[in-house]
Design a protein around this motif. Structure first.
Motif, short mmCIF file in Angstrom:
data_model
loop_
_atom_site.label_atom_id
_atom_site.label_comp_id
_atom_site.label_asym_id
_atom_site.label_seq_id
_atom_site.Cartn_x
_atom_site.Cartn_y
_atom_site.Cartn_z
N GLU A 79 0.83 -1.19 0.00
CA GLU A 79 0.00 0.00 0.00
C GLU A 79 0.87 1.24 0.00
OE1 GLU A 79 -3.53 -0.82 2.91
OE2 GLU A 79 -1.82 -2.04 3.56
N ARG A 80 0.28 2.32 -0.49
CA ARG A 80 0.96 3.63 -0.48
C ARG A 80 0.13 4.58 0.37
NH1 ARG A 80 5.00 3.94 -4.38
NH2 ARG A 80 5.55 5.81 -3.21
N GLU B 261 0.43 7.37 1.44
CA GLU B 261 0.51 8.81 1.20
C GLU B 261 -0.83 9.36 0.70
OE1 GLU B 261 3.11 9.89 -2.00
OE2 GLU B 261 2.88 7.93 -2.94
N GLU B 262 -1.69 8.44 0.22
CA GLU B 262 -3.01 8.89 -0.23
C GLU B 262 -3.85 9.39 0.95
OE1 GLU B 262 -4.62 5.55 -2.23
OE2 GLU B 262 -3.10 5.54 -3.81
N GLN B 263 -3.56 8.84 2.15
CA GLN B 263 -4.27 9.29 3.34
C GLN B 263 -3.46 10.29 4.16
OE1 GLN B 263 -4.15 5.72 2.73
NE2 GLN B 263 -6.09 6.04 1.64
N SER B 264 -2.13 10.22 4.05
CA SER B 264 -1.28 11.11 4.85
C SER B 264 -0.02 11.45 4.07
CB SER B 264 -0.92 10.43 6.17
OG SER B 264 0.07 11.18 6.84
N PRO B 265 0.27 12.73 3.95
CA PRO B 265 1.48 13.14 3.23
C PRO B 265 2.76 12.70 3.94
CG PRO B 265 0.43 15.03 4.28
CD PRO B 265 -0.52 13.90 4.39
N ALA C 133 4.72 10.01 2.14
CA ALA C 133 5.19 10.23 0.77
C ALA C 133 6.45 9.43 0.50
CB ALA C 133 5.44 11.72 0.55
#
Length: 691
Positions: A13-14, A16-20, A23
């Motif tokens: 999973e990445r 960063e889509e929910q939290s910068p 990143a």
């Protein structure tokens, strides 16, 4: 495990889509329910993921974690009986190390065996307080095979690594942090903490294989080796583990890793590992019951009988958080028991075995039997007298609430007869603890004729909550363990009557691997216990059956074993016991009265007759339906009677000997024993089932 349970995935999973904050960070989650046990498919998924992420542009770090409250709960042991199949765990760890970006292991729950080795292959490790870590491979006759000996020594040093690997103990998170097995302990969100720790690495790798071992003095290493060797006497894996840890400190890393792996694979096909894995699976089989009965909720326990066994049972329950009411019809005995319990609890606290003596004792309330009305479970631990037990059960039946379970700790008596003294026979069973009850792992769960499925399920569940190994047995004189042990005892007495000495028999069986020689065990248990049983059964004894009177003469002379300073051995001057000329005279006189010409019995004959006795009596129990499966008997003899675990129990051992040799041993034992001993007709079938 069903195919559905074996199915799993490794998710990437990445966040960063929910939290910068995430990143350029990948979250890799191992999701192989129920415990994330390492398997071929998991290794393949992990290898594919890390090879792919290694080439991903712009990625600066990876967090590796597990789903459902576990990191990786060890390897799938069922794979060990098959040839090792690629990809192997060292390949997965090599792929993690080859990643150009750092990888942090976020550990919740179990990270054991290959699971902890996987974490050691990462650049850092953070854990929750629920985490449990360790390398328990030696307990299965193996050594770590994916770099555990080398990488752990880089964190905790050679001496501590020897201790951790050889003991195989599971280390809780707080101690793991103290030792250096993890880099940080997480109080809040695990993944957030792992991300913070990952950023402190600033993109740098930290491969443990490239580091020197943490500091250990030569004195500490020598002491750790001596302690480990003594603890693991006779265990091939212990010697190999020590050698592997020490080699990891002097060999080039790649050579040490390859050598460790080769040793692990060699041990995996060895007899000791197969024996220990047999016992591992036997425990799980013994705890599974047919049907789907739900256990009743047990929170409070009434223990009736405040002698040594009752005290041990009370401690065993209290240590696991049960509320315990302790009673005895003799108020003086109860008062003495309360003082003894307090002293023992204080000693355990001093030794670090329990957190608080006051907390333990707060769970044990001495009092009157009539005050036990709210107990969910009653455990009777009074004298071995049928009429006394029946009277007590009738009393408990009258005062206990509906649904309360009544169990007896009797070692021999007919619990079906005890159950008939109540109006709730379906709620009556046996829980046969072994002395000392707070320490010995074995508990025989005695299923009476009318015992309900719910009661049986409850007692197995309770035994497991106590940290015990429950084995279900039907009602029989002595159940599983004591019935086999009594046959063993009789054969020992036959050998002594024919020409052996107690010390000869003890030496031979210790050399085989028994924890203690049989006559030393008899003295430790107390000769009066078996004497009482013989007197109770005397009216039913076949007058033609062979009977050795020497033990009776010892008891008549007040020689009850260690507790009186004399038994088969003399303990008056040496607590370890020494041969007694008076016993030798008694034995010789008994042989002479029967016209037995004493002879020197070879060690091989002593060993073969005693082992054949164990195996033959086990087959009889299976034929009668007292025991359910051969592996149950192996569990009982290993956990309750000192049969060497490295041989897997008497039936596992016998099934792996030449068949003709075992049958010949049984025939020889029967011929030597005379009237009253017969070879089990199902012996070959039992050996087939135990293979």
């Amino acid at each position: 495990m069903t195919s559905a349970e074996r199915a799993g995935t490794v998710r990437v999973e990445r966040p960063e889509e929910q939290s910068p904050d995430w990143a350029a960070i990948a979250l890799v989650t191992i999701d192989y329910p129920p415990v994330n046990a390492g398997s071929e498919s998991m290794r393949r998924d992990l290898l594919d993921v890390f090879e792919r992420l290694s080439g991903e542009a712009g990625l600066t770090g990876i967090v590796l974690t597990g789903a459902s409250g576990n990191f990786v709960g060890g390897s799938d042991i069922r794979e060990f009986d098959a040839p090792a199949r690629a990809p192997h765990l060292p390949e997965v760890i090599a792929a993690i190390e080859a990643c150009p970006m750092p990888v942090v292991a976020a550990i919740d729950g179990a990270a054991l065996g290959g699971g902890y080795e996987l974490a050691l292959g990462c650049d850092a490790r953070v854990a929750t307080r629920k985490a449990v870590l360790g390398l328990p491979e030696v307990t299965l006759g193996l050594i770590p095979g994916a770099g555990g000996t080398l990488r752990l020594s880089r964190l905790v040093g050679v001496a501590k690594t020897i201790d951790l690997v050889v003991s195989g103990r599971r280390v809780k998170a707080a101690e793991a942090l103290h030792l250096g097995m993890v880099d940080a302990l997480v109080e809040g969100d695990l993944l957030s903490a792992a991300l913070v720790h990952l950023k402190t690495l600033a993109g740098a790798k930290r491969l443990l294989r490239d580091l020197p071992p943490a500091s250990s003095s030569e004195t500490d290493i020598a002491e750790a080796e001596a302690v480990a060797s003594k603890r693991g006497k006779g265990a091939v894996a212990v010697a190999e583990a020590i050698a592997a840890v020490k080699a990891s400190a002097v060999l080039p890393p790649q050579q040490a890793l390859e050598q460790e792996r080769a040793t692990s694979l060699r041990l995996r096909v060895g007899p000791q590992s197969k024996a220990l894995r047999h016992l591992f699976f036997a425990e799980r089989a013994a705890a599974k019951l047919p049907g789907n009965a739900s256990p009743r909720q047990i929170a409070s326990v009434g223990v009736v009988g405040a002698g040594q066994m009752g005290q041990g049972i009370a401690i065993a329950f209290a240590q696991r958080g049960f509320r315990v009411a302790l009673a005895d019809t003799d108020r003086g005995c109860l008062d003495r028991a309360a003082e003894t319990l307090k002293a023992n609890a204080a000693e355990q606290e001093t030794r670090g075995r329990i957190r608080s003596a006051d907390e333990l004792m707060a769970l044990i309330a001495p009092g009157e039997i009539d005050a036990m009305t709210d107990c969910d479970l009653f455990v009777e631990a009074i004298t071995e007298n049928m009429e006394a037990k029946k009277a007590l059960f009738a009393r408990l039946d009258a005062l206990a609430k509906p649904g309360a379970i009544l169990v007896s700790n009797t070692s021999y008596l007919d619990i079906d007869e005890i159950a008939r003294a109540t109006d709730r026979p379906g709620d009556v069973a046996g829980l046969h603890f072994f002395n000392p009850a707070a320490i010995m792992r074995l508990v025989e769960v005695v299923q009476t004729a009318e015992c309900s499925p719910e009661v049986l399920a409850t007692l197995v569940s309770v035994a497991r909550r106590l940290g015990k190994v429950p084995v279900v047995t039907r009602v029989s004189e002595g159940f599983i363990g004591n019935r086999i042990f009594n046959a063993y005892r009789r054969q020992c007495e036959f050998l002594v009557e024919e020409g052996s000495s107690p010390e000869d028999v003890d030496r031979v069986m210790r050399d085989f691997g028994m924890a203690m020689g049989p006559f030393a065990v008899f003295d430790l248990a107390g000769l009066d216990i078996a004497w009482a049983t013989r007197k109770r059964l005397a009216p039913m004894r076949d007058p033609r059956a062979r009977y050795v009177e020497v033990p009776d003469r010892l008891c008549e002379a007040g020689r009850f074993g260690r507790k009186t300073g004399r038994g088969w051995y003399d303990y008056s001057a040496d607590p370890r016991g020494v041969p007694d000329p008076n016993v030798r005279t008694l034995i010789n006189e008994a042989s002479t009265r029967k016209g037995i010409a004493r002879r020197t019995i070879p060690d091989a004959e002593i060993r073969d007759r005693l082992l054949a006795t164990l195996v033959n009596e086990a087959a009889l129990l299976l034929d009668e339906g007292v025991a359910q499966r051969p592996s149950d008997i192996d569990l009982v003899l290993v956990n309750g009677y000192g049969f060497p675990a490295l041989k897997g129990g008497p039936l596992h051992w016998a099934a792996r000997q030449p068949r003709a040799e075992i049958l010949s041993m049984a025939d020889g034992m029967v011929a030597a024993s005379g009237c009253g001993t017969e070879r089990a007709t199902n012996l070959e079938a039992v050996l087939d089932a135990a293979e």
